[in-house]
Structure formats: structure tokens, C-alpha cells
Design a protein around this motif. Structure first.
Motif, PDB file in Angstrom:
ATOM      1  N   UNK A   1       0.816  -1.216   0.000  1.00 42.22           N
ATOM      2  CA  UNK A   1       0.000   0.000   0.000  1.00 42.22           C
ATOM      3  C   UNK A   1       0.848   1.263   0.000  1.00 42.22           C
ATOM      4  N   UNK A   2       2.062   1.170   0.519  1.00 38.10           N
ATOM      5  CA  UNK A   2       2.925   2.343   0.610  1.00 38.10           C
ATOM      6  C   UNK A   2       3.212   2.921  -0.780  1.00 38.10           C
ATOM      7  N   UNK A   3       3.315   2.071  -1.763  1.00 40.93           N
ATOM      8  CA  UNK A   3       3.634   2.513  -3.131  1.00 40.93           C
ATOM      9  C   UNK A   3       2.393   2.859  -3.952  1.00 40.93           C
ATOM     10  N   UNK A   4       1.211   2.704  -3.377  1.00 47.40           N
ATOM     11  CA  UNK A   4      -0.021   2.977  -4.110  1.00 47.40           C
ATOM     12  C   UNK A   4      -0.223   4.484  -4.267  1.00 47.40           C
ATOM     13  N   UNK A   5      -0.763   4.946  -5.399  1.00 45.75           N
ATOM     14  CA  UNK A   5      -1.020   6.387  -5.547  1.00 45.75           C
ATOM     15  C   UNK A   5      -1.994   6.882  -4.484  1.00 45.75           C
ATOM     16  N   UNK A   6      -1.734   8.048  -3.973  1.00 47.49           N
ATOM     17  CA  UNK A   6      -2.660   8.697  -3.050  1.00 47.49           C
ATOM     18  C   UNK A   6      -3.603   9.584  -3.861  1.00 47.49           C
ATOM     19  N   UNK A   7      -4.412  10.377  -3.161  1.00 50.63           N
ATOM     20  CA  UNK A   7      -5.287  11.315  -3.846  1.00 50.63           C
ATOM     21  C   UNK A   7      -4.559  12.575  -4.286  1.00 50.63           C
TER      22      UNK A   7
ATOM     23  N   UNK B   1       2.848   9.827   4.119  1.00 46.01           N
ATOM     24  CA  UNK B   1       3.305   9.418   5.453  1.00 46.01           C
ATOM     25  C   UNK B   1       4.650  10.061   5.784  1.00 46.01           C
ATOM     26  N   UNK B   2       5.545  10.094   4.811  1.00 46.11           N
ATOM     27  CA  UNK B   2       6.849  10.724   5.032  1.00 46.11           C
ATOM     28  C   UNK B   2       6.688  12.214   5.302  1.00 46.11           C
ATOM     29  N   UNK B   3       5.812  12.868   4.528  1.00 44.92           N
ATOM     30  CA  UNK B   3       5.577  14.296   4.733  1.00 44.92           C
ATOM     31  C   UNK B   3       5.028  14.568   6.131  1.00 44.92           C
ATOM     32  N   UNK B   4       4.086  13.751   6.591  1.00 51.40           N
ATOM     33  CA  UNK B   4       3.502  13.978   7.902  1.00 51.40           C
ATOM     34  C   UNK B   4       4.545  13.876   9.009  1.00 51.40           C
TER      35      UNK B   4
ATOM     36  N   UNK C   1       9.767   8.141   1.348  1.00 50.04           N
ATOM     37  CA  UNK C   1       8.509   7.589   0.850  1.00 50.04           C
ATOM     38  C   UNK C   1       8.514   6.076   0.648  1.00 50.04           C
ATOM     39  N   UNK C   2       9.586   5.449   0.128  1.00 47.79           N
ATOM     40  CA  UNK C   2       9.524   4.009  -0.165  1.00 47.79           C
ATOM     41  C   UNK C   2       9.725   3.097   1.044  1.00 47.79           C
TER      42      UNK C   2
END
Length: 229
Positions: free
Chosen positions: A29-35, A45-48, A79-80
Motif C-alpha cells: 500500500x505504501x507505493x499505491x497512488x494517493x489522492x 506518510x513521510x511528509x507527515x 517515501x519508499x
């Protein structure tokens, strides 16, 4: 009046909701596109996590980020990562931010954020609350604008209506939610007044760039095009 202690408690509640939801994901799920265009779930998640550290810097009187380029590079780097690493980083960075916020301080002081933006220190916890709530929605994992706490939704509309108030590209615009709350924004561009009505979730979605405003009722003109946040 801003209550930073209340907002810090709200940050904790919102973060726990986020962590519980993210813990139910898997590494794929980590590599799935977000909105958010161009960002994966891992980017958010990394940004947060890095944003929590950045706002801790703000409370300490340091630069929020060393530079915009460094901010972006940190997000791309992290991110990864595996899901459990993201979760640990989110918990730890949140704990650091809230611990700093719990220390005695002059909450009336002015602090500097990104790009020379300044604000009262007392509003920093609400800014963090906003990051957690809106980016939880951006993950696209079943938490939507309608699930946001009512208090948060209305205060974020307050904040964004104030932000766009007098903006040179936005005509005078009145907002009205289905609960009867009203706001005004814009006023720096010719035209208007425009009246925009809808649910609080749809109003927030439009103001925050998360919805196109097609569900809103507009009278007195066309739906104003808002500048990016």
C-alpha cells in the motif's frame, strides 16, 4: 480565542486515528497512488513525519525547513520505506512535537513558518491538526471529509476563508453551510458578491483544493477559482 492545549490534545486524537488506519495497510500500500497528484501513500506518510519535526523547529525558533529543496528531498527519500518504519517515524515525530508543545512557553509570540509566513505560536498546534486530518483524507483509505470532526471542519473553513480574504484573484464571496454557519472571503477581485452554499464537507473540500465544488450551489456568478494553498 485559540487554546493551544486543546489543539494539542486534538492533534493526539487525530494522529491516533491516522496510525490505527495506517496500521491496517500492508507494505504494498505504501507505493499505491494517493489522492494527491504525483504522491504515493508513502509520500504522504513521510511528509507527515517530517512536518511534525518542522513544526517542532518552528516552536524552537529555528527554520521550519532548511530549504524547499531539502524538504522535498527528505520526502522522496523516505517515501519508499516499509510500513512499520513509517509508523514508528510518525509516532516518534508526533511525540516530539507534542512534548515540545507541552513545555512552558510564551504562546503569544510570533513564529515564522515557510516562505516568510508568520503566525502566533498558539496557532501552530492547529496547523499540525490540519496537516494530520487533511492528509489522512488524502491517503484515500476510507477516511473522507465527511468523517472529519465538526469542530475541525468549521475551524478550517474559518482559517481558509480568512486566508483568501481580500485576495486579489477572488471576488467577494459569501459561504453558507447546511448547518447555517456563514463566512465571507475574497473581495480583492472585481465582481461579486457570489453566494456559495453546501455541506460543510463540500465547502471545506473546495476551499482546501480537495473537491472541485461541483456539489455546491452558486448564485450571483460563477464559482470563484481559488489560488493554490
Amino acid at each position: 480565542m485559540i487554546d493551544h492545549a486543546h489543539d494539542l490534545a486534538s492533534v493526539q486524537e487525530a494522529t491516533e486515528r491516522l496510525l490505527t488506519a495506517v496500521a491496517a495497510l500492508d507494505n504494498a500500500s505504501v507505493a499505491r497512488p494517493s489522492r494527491l497528484p504525483g504522491w504515493t501513500v508513502g509520500h504522504i506518510l513521510a511528509h507527515l513525519a517530517r512536518n511534525a519535526d518542522a513544526l517542532t523547529n518552528v516552536l524552537d525558533g529555528r527554520l521550519m525547513y532548511v530549504s524547499g529543496e531539502a524538504r522535498d528531498a527528505d520526502i522522496d527519500r523516505d517515501a519508499p520505506r516499509a510500513l512499520d518504519v513509517h509508523l514508528a517515524d510518525l509516532r516518534d515525530s508526533d511525540a516530539r512535537f507534542r512534548a515540545r508543545g507541552a513545555e512552558p512557553a510564551d504562546w503569544t509570540r510570533t513564529v515564522e513558518l515557510r516562505n516568510g509566513v508568520t503566525d502566533s505560536a498558539a496557532r501552530v498546534p492547529f496547523r499540525r491538526w490540519s496537516e494530520v486530518e487533511l492528509h489522512h483524507v488524502d491517503l484515500g483509505i476510507g477516511y473522507d471529509l465527511e468523517e472529519l470532526p465538526k469542530e475541525f471542519t468549521e475551524r478550517e473553513i474559518d482559517f481558509l476563508a480568512e486566508r483568501f480574504g481580500g485576495h486579489q484573484d477572488v471576488p467577494s464571496t459569501g459561504l453558507r453551510s447546511d448547518s447555517g454557519r456563514v463566512w465571507t472571503t475574497g473581495g480583492g477581485a472585481p465582481g461579486g458578491p457570489v453566494s456559495v452554499e453546501g455541506t460543510a464537507a463540500d465547502l471545506l473540500g473546495w476551499l482546501a483544493g480537495r473537491r472541485d465544488g461541483s456539489a455546491l450551489k452558486v448564485t450571483g456568478g460563477t464559482l470563484p477559482a481559488l489560488p493554490p494553498l
